[in-house]
Design a protein around this motif. Structure first.
Motif, short mmCIF file in Angstrom:
data_model
loop_
_atom_site.label_atom_id
_atom_site.label_comp_id
_atom_site.label_asym_id
_atom_site.label_seq_id
_atom_site.Cartn_x
_atom_site.Cartn_y
_atom_site.Cartn_z
N ASP A 70 84.80 16.05 90.69
CA ASP A 70 85.58 16.02 91.93
C ASP A 70 85.22 17.26 92.75
N ILE A 71 84.91 17.06 94.00
CA ILE A 71 84.50 18.14 94.88
C ILE A 71 85.55 19.24 94.95
N ASN A 72 86.82 18.88 94.96
CA ASN A 72 87.90 19.85 95.15
C ASN A 72 88.53 20.35 93.86
N ARG A 73 88.54 19.52 92.82
CA ARG A 73 89.34 19.84 91.64
C ARG A 73 88.56 19.96 90.34
N GLY A 74 87.24 19.88 90.38
CA GLY A 74 86.44 20.06 89.17
C GLY A 74 86.27 18.77 88.39
N LEU A 75 86.23 18.90 87.05
CA LEU A 75 85.96 17.75 86.18
C LEU A 75 87.23 17.12 85.65
N PHE A 76 87.19 15.79 85.57
CA PHE A 76 88.25 15.01 84.92
C PHE A 76 87.58 14.24 83.80
N VAL A 77 88.25 14.13 82.66
CA VAL A 77 87.78 13.30 81.57
C VAL A 77 88.84 12.24 81.32
N VAL A 78 88.46 10.97 81.50
CA VAL A 78 89.39 9.86 81.35
C VAL A 78 88.77 8.84 80.39
N ARG A 79 89.56 7.85 80.03
CA ARG A 79 89.09 6.78 79.16
C ARG A 79 89.81 5.50 79.55
N LYS A 80 89.09 4.37 79.47
CA LYS A 80 89.71 3.09 79.76
C LYS A 80 90.79 2.81 78.72
N SER A 81 91.92 2.29 79.16
CA SER A 81 92.98 1.93 78.21
C SER A 81 92.63 0.59 77.57
N ASP A 82 93.12 0.38 76.38
CA ASP A 82 92.85 -0.89 75.66
C ASP A 82 93.77 -1.99 76.08
N PHE A 121 84.84 13.67 103.08
CA PHE A 121 84.07 14.03 101.90
C PHE A 121 84.85 14.97 100.98
N ASP A 122 85.93 14.47 100.39
CA ASP A 122 86.72 15.15 99.38
C ASP A 122 86.86 14.18 98.21
N GLY A 123 87.23 14.72 97.05
CA GLY A 123 87.52 13.84 95.91
C GLY A 123 86.34 13.60 95.00
N ALA A 124 86.28 12.40 94.44
CA ALA A 124 85.29 12.05 93.41
C ALA A 124 83.89 11.99 93.99
N TRP A 125 83.01 12.76 93.38
CA TRP A 125 81.63 12.87 93.85
C TRP A 125 80.68 12.08 92.96
N ASP A 138 92.74 8.07 90.51
CA ASP A 138 92.74 8.76 91.80
C ASP A 138 92.72 10.26 91.60
N THR A 139 91.59 10.89 91.87
CA THR A 139 91.47 12.34 91.74
C THR A 139 91.93 13.08 92.99
N TYR A 140 92.19 12.34 94.05
CA TYR A 140 92.62 12.93 95.33
C TYR A 140 93.84 12.14 95.81
N PRO A 141 95.01 12.36 95.22
CA PRO A 141 96.18 11.52 95.52
C PRO A 141 96.79 11.72 96.91
N GLU A 142 96.39 12.74 97.64
CA GLU A 142 96.97 12.98 98.97
C GLU A 142 96.76 11.81 99.91
N ASN A 143 95.56 11.20 99.88
CA ASN A 143 95.28 10.03 100.71
C ASN A 143 93.95 9.43 100.31
#
Length: 76
Positions: free
Chosen positions: A64-76, A45-49, A35-40
């Motif tokens: 993310d429109i509001n917060r830039g780039l996130f780099v994540v990885r699936k957990s094993d 049109f906010d959050g993951a683009w 969740d890149t937009y935890p407020e709700n």
């Protein structure tokens, strides 16, 4: 889509990761999220683009429109 995994940028709901192995039967299962937009999870049109899951490293980039780039990885 990467294999039988669908990576969806879903605005305020963030990144949704879906197993689509059973899509022929109109069924899928959510197997992960970030969740890149935890407020709700509203419908504005906010959050993951966009999401890019194709790096050999396994990294997944979420823009993310509001917060830039996130780099994540699936957990094993």
């Amino acid at each position: 889509i990467k294999g039988n995994t669908y990576y969806q940028a879903s605005y305020r709901a963030g990144l949704r990761v879906l197993d689509i192995n059973n899509i022929d039967n109109k069924s899928y299962t959510e197997i992960g999220f970030f969740d890149t937009y935890p407020e709700n999870d509203g419908t504005d049109f906010d959050g993951a683009w966009n999401v890019y899951p194709f790096f050999e490293s396994g990294n997944i980039v979420i823009s993310d429109i509001n917060r830039g780039l996130f780099v994540v990885r699936k957990s094993d």
